[in-house]
Scaffold this motif. Structure first.
Motif, mmCIF file in Angstrom:
data_model
loop_
_atom_site.group_PDB
_atom_site.id
_atom_site.type_symbol
_atom_site.label_atom_id
_atom_site.label_comp_id
_atom_site.label_asym_id
_atom_site.label_seq_id
_atom_site.Cartn_x
_atom_site.Cartn_y
_atom_site.Cartn_z
ATOM 1 N N MET A 7 3.833 19.025 83.139
ATOM 2 C CA MET A 7 3.951 19.904 81.962
ATOM 3 C C MET A 7 4.659 19.158 80.845
ATOM 4 O O MET A 7 5.838 18.843 80.941
ATOM 5 N N LYS A 8 3.923 18.866 79.786
ATOM 6 C CA LYS A 8 4.536 18.060 78.727
ATOM 7 C C LYS A 8 4.833 18.869 77.469
ATOM 8 O O LYS A 8 5.293 18.323 76.477
ATOM 9 N N SER A 9 4.567 20.152 77.484
ATOM 10 C CA SER A 9 4.859 20.965 76.302
ATOM 11 C C SER A 9 6.368 21.163 76.167
ATOM 12 O O SER A 9 7.098 21.144 77.149
ATOM 13 N N SER A 10 6.812 21.360 74.924
ATOM 14 C CA SER A 10 8.222 21.668 74.692
ATOM 15 C C SER A 10 8.475 23.170 74.725
ATOM 16 O O SER A 10 9.546 23.626 75.103
ATOM 17 N N VAL A 11 7.481 23.932 74.287
ATOM 18 C CA VAL A 11 7.652 25.374 74.153
ATOM 19 C C VAL A 11 6.552 26.090 74.928
ATOM 20 O O VAL A 11 5.408 25.632 74.963
ATOM 21 N N SER A 12 6.897 27.200 75.551
ATOM 22 C CA SER A 12 5.896 28.037 76.197
ATOM 23 C C SER A 12 5.838 29.375 75.468
ATOM 24 O O SER A 12 6.867 30.001 75.243
ATOM 25 N N ILE A 13 4.614 29.769 75.088
ATOM 26 C CA ILE A 13 4.415 31.079 74.461
ATOM 27 C C ILE A 13 3.767 31.987 75.493
ATOM 28 O O ILE A 13 2.689 31.692 75.990
ATOM 29 N N ILE A 14 4.440 33.095 75.827
ATOM 30 C CA ILE A 14 3.927 34.018 76.838
ATOM 31 C C ILE A 14 3.754 35.383 76.177
ATOM 32 O O ILE A 14 4.588 35.801 75.381
ATOM 33 N N MET A 15 2.679 36.087 76.526
ATOM 34 C CA MET A 15 2.509 37.441 75.976
ATOM 35 C C MET A 15 2.040 38.375 77.077
ATOM 36 O O MET A 15 1.428 37.944 78.054
ATOM 37 N N GLY A 16 2.334 39.661 76.910
ATOM 38 C CA GLY A 16 2.049 40.643 77.950
ATOM 39 C C GLY A 16 0.587 41.040 78.037
ATOM 40 O O GLY A 16 0.132 41.554 79.061
ATOM 41 N N SER A 17 -0.166 40.786 76.978
ATOM 42 C CA SER A 17 -1.559 41.219 76.945
ATOM 43 C C SER A 17 -2.315 40.365 75.933
ATOM 44 O O SER A 17 -1.726 39.910 74.942
ATOM 45 N N SER A 18 -3.607 40.144 76.167
ATOM 46 C CA SER A 18 -4.355 39.315 75.218
ATOM 47 C C SER A 18 -4.476 40.017 73.868
ATOM 48 O O SER A 18 -4.736 39.374 72.854
ATOM 49 N N SER A 19 -4.226 41.319 73.832
ATOM 50 C CA SER A 19 -4.252 42.024 72.544
ATOM 51 C C SER A 19 -3.066 41.635 71.660
ATOM 52 O O SER A 19 -3.041 41.962 70.473
ATOM 53 N N ASP A 20 -2.074 40.942 72.223
ATOM 54 C CA ASP A 20 -0.925 40.479 71.428
ATOM 55 C C ASP A 20 -1.233 39.153 70.734
ATOM 56 O O ASP A 20 -0.408 38.653 69.946
ATOM 57 N N MET A 21 -2.402 38.564 71.028
ATOM 58 C CA MET A 21 -2.737 37.219 70.521
ATOM 59 C C MET A 21 -2.702 37.118 68.993
ATOM 60 O O MET A 21 -2.132 36.144 68.480
ATOM 61 N N PRO A 22 -3.259 38.098 68.243
ATOM 62 C CA PRO A 22 -3.223 37.946 66.781
ATOM 63 C C PRO A 22 -1.798 37.836 66.227
ATOM 64 O O PRO A 22 -1.583 37.171 65.216
ATOM 65 N N VAL A 23 -0.851 38.493 66.890
ATOM 66 C CA VAL A 23 0.548 38.369 66.466
ATOM 67 C C VAL A 23 1.113 37.010 66.879
ATOM 68 O O VAL A 23 1.687 36.281 66.067
ATOM 69 N N MET A 24 0.927 36.647 68.142
ATOM 70 C CA MET A 24 1.556 35.435 68.669
ATOM 71 C C MET A 24 0.934 34.161 68.086
ATOM 72 O O MET A 24 1.561 33.101 68.119
ATOM 73 N N LYS A 25 -0.257 34.296 67.547
ATOM 74 C CA LYS A 25 -0.913 33.166 66.862
ATOM 75 C C LYS A 25 -0.024 32.613 65.737
ATOM 76 O O LYS A 25 -0.030 31.418 65.458
ATOM 77 N N LYS A 26 0.741 33.492 65.104
ATOM 78 C CA LYS A 26 1.653 33.065 64.035
ATOM 79 C C LYS A 26 2.698 32.083 64.568
ATOM 80 O O LYS A 26 3.140 31.186 63.842
ATOM 81 N N ALA A 27 3.095 32.264 65.821
ATOM 82 C CA ALA A 27 4.045 31.320 66.426
ATOM 83 C C ALA A 27 3.342 29.998 66.696
ATOM 84 O O ALA A 27 3.897 28.915 66.438
ATOM 85 N N GLN A 28 2.103 30.077 67.214
ATOM 86 C CA GLN A 28 1.336 28.846 67.471
ATOM 87 C C GLN A 28 1.177 28.018 66.195
ATOM 88 O O GLN A 28 1.437 26.811 66.181
ATOM 89 N N GLU A 29 0.768 28.705 65.123
ATOM 90 C CA GLU A 29 0.516 27.996 63.855
ATOM 91 C C GLU A 29 1.767 27.287 63.335
ATOM 92 O O GLU A 29 1.701 26.171 62.834
ATOM 93 N N MET A 30 2.889 27.972 63.442
ATOM 94 C CA MET A 30 4.140 27.405 62.924
ATOM 95 C C MET A 30 4.559 26.197 63.770
ATOM 96 O O MET A 30 5.007 25.177 63.228
#
Lengths: 164, 164, 164, 164, 164, 164, 164, 164
Positions: free
Chosen positions: E1-24
């Motif tokens: 595992m070479k990532s520094s950060v892990s983004i976890i969400m409770g449901s795939s419906s949270d993806m549009p919100v959590m995408k903002k974290a990915q982009e940043m």
């Protein structure tokens, strides 16, 4: 002044809500008059009207107002007639500002508070009828019919949901 | 009437809160007078006083009220003088009823709303000073001293917590 | 700097709200200038502007901000001029976050808090006029005209709802 | 400056709450320094300190503040160091004013928000340790011990309630 | 595992919100991995993943969840890594249910709480960068650039509103 | 394991509240066992216990928890037994944090939510009895007696207030 | 009466919400019947039905109601059967009025409260299944399958978000 | 039954609050009777009493209740007499649960809602007098005296605060 009930509102934009009170009073055959009067923008006119209405024999006042909804309270300050307050819905506080400004009247000067918006306006008319019914048996008959109608609709709903 | 500021409250039970405004005005050397007037229990007296104060040259009115706190709004309806509203704390709604009844004034008739309770009463006096300072340089000097005092207390606090 | 009032907002997205303050000041014939300044994104620029405005004779500052709405408070920390805060509506907390961040200023540093959104922005301008009127009789006349207009609209509304 | 963590509070009256952060850091063997700095009463001093702390190598800042709790946000505006905010309990709004003023920071400038009051202050120290642990294995060991202790207390509680 | 950060969400419906974290995170050049894991529907899988991520060297976990948002808290129970919680907006309680379920973690097990929704997700990434910056000077440079960009946008906004 | 009901709480400090459930179960003659288990501080122990209780034939689980009250939800994630949640009162949010963390379980995994505090704990026991009564006629008789008692107390109260 | 579960609602307008309970019960193979009965508009009919359902062997009652949602409580007053309450969403108070009218039942007469709206209605059916499972092993098997399905969907979501 | 007003409460613990209504009615010389009747614990007795009171000529019913305060609504369902509801204060929700359970009655069946607690109980009596006054001029005279008394107290308060 031959009306039994006076409907007062703080702004003409409250009319679509207060219309529900008018319709219900008409259904019960109760006479009423309607006024736009503002506690803040035309305070002296409001007091003048309330004094006149009290003298000329209005039996119940229904007052609708929104935001810092002082109108029902101002009216109650100037009369011994029962005052029914209808909080108007607001965008910022969902009508809770209107509700608290009407509900939280000081000790000694009550306003009979209804729910926010159209259901409240309709119920204000039913409560006005209920008050008038203590001295007018015709109104009492209307209220008994009204209760029967409410029950009949439930019985019909029961039939219809089990048909599908 | 030679006072610059008028402090009005809805009930004598608001005195312990409004005293904070009196003390702050005294510290700034600003003259004031204090009245108990109720929007609901003595509505006509309230209007008479506001009309008189406006004519006799009061520059700022501070009004404290609780529950359906109509007092600051009623005053603002009858004058062009800046009105500062202090919501009084209430048991049932923690003063949020008072706050909304003051804050949610209709478009066109503002009340400068302060925080609930003593901090709000004290800040009402500071705001009144701030308003007077636009035409009175002595009050402006008092406000600069006041700001210096606030900073000095923080510096002292910093020293004292690191002593322990 | 020859403006009497400064309108500051935290983001250009607040412009549609703060425009209501501009329009009202224009109607009253009060000069103003408008700035976008952020308490969090350009903190040093904000302080520099407030210091300059204070020295150059601005009489009132109107500041609109949303969410953790620190802008009006930061401004009030750096000046003795009266500061009027306009909470901007927010989706998550309906502007209550903005309201509390402005209303709950610590003891000693007041912000004159208005209602959330457009009604608040418009009233901020009326309050600014009210403050200026204590030293400018032309503005006082404008306010008296404004009050007359408000009443006239109520009288017209009364006529129109009873026509239908 | 040899401390790893800086604890800042808006008023010395916040000390009993922020002491919980001090105690936890001491237990973990993490060096810290404590300051009283006010976003509103000593704004320039606050900025000066944050700039200095950033340059001298503080790794985490814990900031506690109440009411219009601008302090953590002001600090975050002036540094790239992680800032942890502790909302202080307030009488009027039960600390929800403090919470929203910290939580609702604008997009781009986060404050890591903790629960209101003592539990929040204690957890701020645990989070600071957690952050330091990504580069300091000694702190990581302390955190593992801490987790074991938490579990052990639950096991003991289980025994004791079934004894009675 | 070479990532520094892990983004976890409770449901795939949270993806549009959590995408903002990915982009940043992408903008800052920080590596990350993304998982859907539910505290209630796949509790054992969640614990397995957190244990693995902790061992393989993830430095920060960002967890988004809605309603009874137990996910960030469950993760924090099983690791010493800093956990950042993003409350997802809900229709019934406007995300306040999600917020309280994340914010109100018990004493000893913190979750760094962000604002509700997209602004919170974006700020979670900025906070993660801020945490990584204490051991990675490249990330620190990115954060300084980010702050400069935020200020530049305010300056441009100021120009553009005064052009109209 | 021969108990019918298991009472679980997140902390031994919840005992005074959960005692009300114990007392009511005892009154109904229903066997129970009591455990302290934390969703956050001893997560693995909690899962182990729930698995064991499910296998050994517990019929109903009552779980009390406060703040980010994940305990009832975690239990419901690991069993098909009906789970009744009792929100514990909290100082900062008056138990509303606990309530929402229990009530707002995701679609598919219900927790039967009770009122906050002692009344909720007592009612959790009555509901557990109600559930057991669908297969145990002795418990049903106890519930009928309980209902009679409730009515008898009202009748007595009526007599006593009219005596004074 | 051969149904295991009775679904009752206060108005036919609640049908789109309560349909979620019907669908879930059908999926589990649990028999049910559905009624519209109003606590306020047909109070005597409601009591008659509850008495009949109790005698004829219904095992669980699910009741949905909005606003002053008295229906579940009225039902619970007249039976020893477990009653599950589903608060219906309302415009003015977002269903919090419905929730509190169901949740806050007096000591001694519980209603198992679900979340507001569709998620609550669906979960009411799962809880009903959970209650029936204590005496019906076929329902228990259905619940185990249901839990497996919930987990499978999370695993699939995980695959799908990492595909994009 | 020769009383004009019936005071009903859900529990004898509501007596200290409802006593304020008794005292006010006594002051006005209005006859009343008092009952403890529970919507949940003695539902059939409640309906029996309301039917009897309606037939025997009670003119107004005042009903006080707390938590899921169904009592005033249940009464209004069974009579055409005006019903005034007094929400009793509660620890967990500060009486807001009681308030909403009374205020949010469905369209067609109003309850005249008063403020929470003692002020509400007192005002319920004043409103009852106000209703009776539409057919009883003696009560109207009492109300005019009552209004004069309220004003006199304000005038006295004004004198006394300026004496100190």
């Amino acid at each position: 002044m031959k009306s039994s009930v006076s409907i007062i509102m703080g702004s003409s934009s409250d009319m679509p809500v207060m219309k529900k009170a008018q319709e219900m009073l008409e259904k019960f055959g109760i006479s009423y008059e309607t006024k736009v009067l503002s506690a803040h923008r035309s305070p002296n006119d409001t007091v003048d009207y309330v004094n006149k209405a009290t003298q000329e024999g209005i039996s119940v006042i229904i007052a609708g107002a929104g935001r810092a909804a002082h109108l029902p309270g101002v009216i109650a300050s100037h009369t011994t007639i029962p005052v029914i307050g209808v909080p108007i819905y607001t965008t910022n506080f969902k009508g809770i500002d209107s509700l608290l400004s009407i509900l939280e009247m000081p000790s000694g000067i009550p306003v009979a508070t209804m729910a926010i918006g159209e259901a409240g306006a309709k119920n204000a008319a039913v409560l006005a009828a209920s008050i008038l019914s203590i001295k007018d048996s015709k109104v009492k008959k209307q209220l008994l019919l009204h209760k029967k109608e409410l029950r009949d609709k439930v019985i019909q709903a029961n039939v219809s949901i089990n048909k599908d």
